[in-house]
Design a protein around this motif. Structure first.
Motif, mmCIF file in Angstrom:
data_model
loop_
_atom_site.group_PDB
_atom_site.id
_atom_site.type_symbol
_atom_site.label_atom_id
_atom_site.label_comp_id
_atom_site.label_asym_id
_atom_site.label_seq_id
_atom_site.Cartn_x
_atom_site.Cartn_y
_atom_site.Cartn_z
ATOM 1 N N ALA A 333 6.677 -15.852 -1.677
ATOM 2 C CA ALA A 333 5.979 -14.669 -1.165
ATOM 3 C C ALA A 333 4.468 -14.788 -1.282
ATOM 4 O O ALA A 333 3.725 -13.979 -0.730
ATOM 5 N N GLY A 334 4.003 -15.803 -2.022
ATOM 6 C CA GLY A 334 2.571 -15.934 -2.250
ATOM 7 C C GLY A 334 2.088 -15.143 -3.443
ATOM 8 O O GLY A 334 0.895 -14.831 -3.541
ATOM 9 N N GLY A 335 3.021 -14.803 -4.358
ATOM 10 C CA GLY A 335 2.619 -14.084 -5.562
ATOM 11 C C GLY A 335 2.805 -12.583 -5.436
ATOM 12 O O GLY A 335 3.401 -12.069 -4.483
ATOM 13 N N ILE A 336 2.265 -11.860 -6.385
ATOM 14 C CA ILE A 336 2.525 -10.425 -6.495
ATOM 15 C C ILE A 336 1.717 -9.602 -5.495
ATOM 16 O O ILE A 336 2.156 -8.528 -5.064
ATOM 17 N N LYS A 337 0.542 -10.064 -5.084
ATOM 18 C CA LYS A 337 -0.324 -9.246 -4.232
ATOM 19 C C LYS A 337 0.328 -8.872 -2.897
ATOM 20 O O LYS A 337 0.386 -7.678 -2.552
ATOM 21 N N PRO A 338 0.830 -9.827 -2.094
ATOM 22 C CA PRO A 338 1.474 -9.418 -0.841
ATOM 23 C C PRO A 338 2.736 -8.597 -1.066
ATOM 24 O O PRO A 338 3.056 -7.716 -0.253
ATOM 25 N N LEU A 339 3.447 -8.856 -2.154
ATOM 26 C CA LEU A 339 4.629 -8.052 -2.457
ATOM 27 C C LEU A 339 4.240 -6.620 -2.776
ATOM 28 O O LEU A 339 4.899 -5.669 -2.358
ATOM 29 N N ARG A 340 3.156 -6.468 -3.509
ATOM 30 C CA ARG A 340 2.684 -5.120 -3.836
ATOM 31 C C ARG A 340 2.250 -4.365 -2.572
ATOM 32 O O ARG A 340 2.511 -3.175 -2.426
ATOM 33 N N GLU A 341 1.620 -5.074 -1.652
ATOM 34 C CA GLU A 341 1.198 -4.440 -0.396
ATOM 35 C C GLU A 341 2.404 -3.928 0.383
ATOM 36 O O GLU A 341 2.396 -2.814 0.921
ATOM 37 N N LYS A 342 3.468 -4.736 0.431
ATOM 38 C CA LYS A 342 4.678 -4.278 1.113
ATOM 39 C C LYS A 342 5.331 -3.125 0.354
ATOM 40 O O LYS A 342 5.828 -2.165 0.963
ATOM 41 N N SER A 343 5.325 -3.207 -0.966
ATOM 42 C CA SER A 343 5.935 -2.154 -1.783
ATOM 43 C C SER A 343 5.289 -0.803 -1.520
ATOM 44 O O SER A 343 5.973 0.226 -1.409
ATOM 45 N N VAL A 344 3.970 -0.796 -1.414
ATOM 46 C CA VAL A 344 3.259 0.454 -1.132
ATOM 47 C C VAL A 344 3.722 1.039 0.197
ATOM 48 O O VAL A 344 3.920 2.261 0.332
ATOM 49 N N LYS A 345 3.927 0.185 1.191
ATOM 50 C CA LYS A 345 4.387 0.657 2.505
ATOM 51 C C LYS A 345 5.825 1.164 2.435
ATOM 52 O O LYS A 345 6.167 2.184 3.046
ATOM 53 N N LEU A 346 6.682 0.438 1.704
ATOM 54 C CA LEU A 346 8.082 0.851 1.588
ATOM 55 C C LEU A 346 8.219 2.220 0.926
ATOM 56 O O LEU A 346 8.932 3.099 1.427
ATOM 57 N N THR A 347 7.563 2.407 -0.207
ATOM 58 C CA THR A 347 7.673 3.697 -0.899
ATOM 59 C C THR A 347 6.966 4.798 -0.119
ATOM 60 O O THR A 347 7.406 5.945 -0.125
ATOM 61 N N GLY A 348 5.878 4.449 0.560
ATOM 62 C CA GLY A 348 5.210 5.437 1.399
ATOM 63 C C GLY A 348 6.103 5.896 2.533
ATOM 64 O O GLY A 348 6.163 7.091 2.867
ATOM 65 N N TYR A 349 6.801 4.953 3.143
ATOM 66 C CA TYR A 349 7.731 5.280 4.230
ATOM 67 C C TYR A 349 8.878 6.136 3.713
ATOM 68 O O TYR A 349 9.272 7.133 4.351
ATOM 69 N N LEU A 350 9.420 5.783 2.550
ATOM 70 C CA LEU A 350 10.497 6.574 1.960
ATOM 71 C C LEU A 350 10.028 7.999 1.665
ATOM 72 O O LEU A 350 10.730 8.975 1.986
ATOM 73 N N ALA A 351 8.847 8.143 1.075
ATOM 74 C CA ALA A 351 8.323 9.477 0.776
ATOM 75 C C ALA A 351 8.102 10.274 2.059
ATOM 76 O O ALA A 351 8.379 11.490 2.115
ATOM 77 N N PHE A 352 7.614 9.619 3.108
ATOM 78 C CA PHE A 352 7.401 10.280 4.402
ATOM 79 C C PHE A 352 8.714 10.804 4.970
ATOM 80 O O PHE A 352 8.807 11.955 5.411
ATOM 81 N N LEU A 353 9.741 9.966 4.976
ATOM 82 C CA LEU A 353 11.031 10.389 5.527
ATOM 83 C C LEU A 353 11.634 11.537 4.725
ATOM 84 O O LEU A 353 12.162 12.498 5.300
ATOM 85 N N LEU A 354 11.559 11.459 3.414
ATOM 86 C CA LEU A 354 12.108 12.540 2.585
ATOM 87 C C LEU A 354 11.380 13.850 2.829
ATOM 88 O O LEU A 354 11.998 14.920 2.911
ATOM 89 N N ALA A 355 10.054 13.775 2.960
ATOM 90 C CA ALA A 355 9.266 14.990 3.188
ATOM 91 C C ALA A 355 9.576 15.611 4.539
ATOM 92 O O ALA A 355 9.562 16.847 4.687
ATOM 93 N N ASN A 356 9.860 14.782 5.527
ATOM 94 C CA ASN A 356 10.084 15.292 6.871
ATOM 95 C C ASN A 356 11.542 15.623 7.163
ATOM 96 O O ASN A 356 11.822 16.489 7.996
ATOM 97 N N GLU A 357 12.459 14.939 6.500
ATOM 98 C CA GLU A 357 13.877 15.142 6.780
ATOM 99 C C GLU A 357 14.574 16.043 5.765
ATOM 100 O O GLU A 357 15.578 16.687 6.098
ATOM 101 N N LEU A 358 14.066 16.091 4.537
ATOM 102 C CA LEU A 358 14.771 16.810 3.474
ATOM 103 C C LEU A 358 13.826 17.655 2.629
ATOM 104 O O LEU A 358 14.030 17.818 1.429
ATOM 105 N N SER A 359 12.796 18.186 3.243
ATOM 106 C CA SER A 359 11.840 19.026 2.528
ATOM 107 C C SER A 359 12.549 20.234 1.918
ATOM 108 O O SER A 359 13.317 20.932 2.581
#
Length: 451
Positions: A333-359
């Motif tokens: 993966a090239g170390g932790i930095k690119p993984l962390r960048e993807k992680s931020v997007k994944l959790t952000g997407y999850l939080a977005f869906l929960l807020a919009n679908e199950l508020s």
């Protein structure tokens, strides 16, 4: 201190709908890493939606190859395997050091893989908890993982200090879930002359809160306090800079985000300014003795002037082989930095869906800002139709693996090494269907891996 405007991160713009999940996966430069892991399957033969890497990470496919190498070496060479083969056993732990040090932001001399997490915490407190009549308290969070409590209380008892005298608990404000870091700094300022050690998590296991270890360490050191960190939920999850943050010691397991198998060998960090002090008190074992004279079988212990000097016994090589497999997968993966960048997007997407679908039906107790959380979102259910535990059990029945923690939290951890945006979409889709009473939600298993 970490503040909401402390980091100039561009907030990802998300959209509803299945097609958008497919688009995010198509754009993901790390999407092929998923194929480096063995995915659990349901009774019907479909891949699970696995969000439990915060409890046990999935098996890297390299693990079987590396374990087979050790078994073959053993079969063909017997005891000579300690010294022969591509990866001889005598120095095997050294093959892990550089990559592990990189993952936690350390110098190689500061890191060693040994023992288990709680054993390492005990060994560190032997060296770094030195109570006096004036300075004898240990600060720990009220809701720390129980094993950390047990370790702290037993260390105090070893010095003849009662729990009531020696434990200083950190608690959230009444009615809140998260620790207030200002409260931690105020405690250091007001009680610092009595505090010998602060032991905090890098990521809080229940809420998923990330603490600002750098700032806490700076304030603690000004008051002469030793700082230790439990990185069980942080190593392999968030970016760490243990050396630069000047942390005194840290310990972590390797079976969560480090994907090294159940009960695998743990990691330990001791800052460079301490490792060369061979006069520090410690519990000693022969694997921590000077390598050049180890096999002379002398009875005078001479510790290695690195983190290796805290080793006790020769480590289980089969477990180290699985850790090497995991670290080599991280390297893809090239170390932790690119993984962390993807992680931020994944959790952000999850939080977005929960807020919009199950508020209103689902709340997130994990901090909102990306820098204040890692992979994990901790969810609470707010419906009269079913309890949080019942919701967790119904998710499990639908092939969704999450993690339940008493009294009322479902922990969901989209791990960037092997989870996709389609996984996240399907999780919310299934969750919503269950909460609406749909016993058979339509699940598109073709979206598990973006084409």
């Amino acid at each position: 201190m970490i503040t909401e405007d402390h980091v100039g991160e561009v907030q990802q713009q998300y959209q509803l709908g299945e097609a958008f999940a497919h688009q995010l996966d198509h754009q993901d430069p790390l999407r092929e890493l998923r194929h480096q892991f063995n995915m659990p399957t349901t009774a019907e033969g479909n891949e699970e939606y696995y969000f439990c890497g915060n409890s046990l990470g999935l098996q890297p496919k390299l693990a079987q190859q590396y374990l087979d190498e050790v078994l073959t070496n053993w079969a063909q060479r017997g005891v000579k395997g300690h010294f022969k083969g591509n990866y001889p056993w005598l120095p095997y732990h050294e093959f892990l050091t550089e990559q592990m040090a990189s993952l936690v932001g350390a110098q190689p001399c500061e890191v060693v893989m040994m023992n288990s997490l709680t054993v390492n915490l005990h060994l560190m407190m032997v060296s770094f908890f030195n109570p006096t009549a004036e300075r004898f308290k240990i600060v720990i969070e009220e809701h720390a993982f129980p094993s950390d409590h047990y370790a702290v209380i037993s260390q105090l008892a070893h010095h003849g200090i009662s729990e009531a005298e020696g434990v200083q608990l950190l608690s959230p404000k009444p009615g809140e879930e998260l620790l207030d870091e200002v409260d931690i700094l105020n405690l250091i300022e007001s009680e610092g002359d009595k505090i010998a050690l602060i032991l905090l998590p890098g990521v809080q296991y229940y809420t998923g809160q990330v603490l600002d270890i750098k700032v806490i360490t700076q304030h603690a050191h000004r008051k002469g306090i030793i700082v230790g960190v439990d990185l069980a939920h942080a190593a392999g999850n968030i970016e760490l800079q243990l050396h630069d943050w000047n942390v005194d010691f840290a310990c972590w397991c390797s079976y969560k985000y480090l994907n090294s198998g159940p009960g695998s060998v743990a990691g330990c960090f001791i800052h460079q300014r301490h490792v060369t002090n061979t006069q520090l008190k410690r519990f000693a074992g022969w694997w921590g003795h000077d390598k050049t004279s180890r096999f002379e079988m002398v009875n005078q212990f001479q510790p290695i002037p690195t983190a290796e000097g805290w080793q006790l016994s020769n480590p289980p090589i089969l477990s180290l082989a699985a850790i090497r497999a995991s670290l080599d997968t991280f390297a893809m993966a090239g170390g932790i930095k690119p993984l962390r960048e993807k992680s931020v997007k994944l959790t952000g997407y999850l939080a977005f869906l929960l807020a919009n679908e199950l508020s209103g039906a689902i709340s997130i107790i994990t901090p909102k800002h990306p820098i204040r959380r890692g992979c994990q979102l901790s969810l609470k259910c707010h419906t009269q139709q079913l309890t949080g535990k019942q919701l967790f059990e119904q998710l499990e029945a639908k092939g969704v693996t999450t993690d339940w923690r008493e009294p009322d939290v479902i922990r969901v951890a989209p791990v960037p090494l092997y989870n996709s945006f389609a996984d996240v979409y399907q999780f919310v889709h299934i969750l919503k269907a269950i909460m609406q009473g749909n016993a058979n939600p339509s699940i598109n298993h073709n979206l598990l891996v973006a084409k």
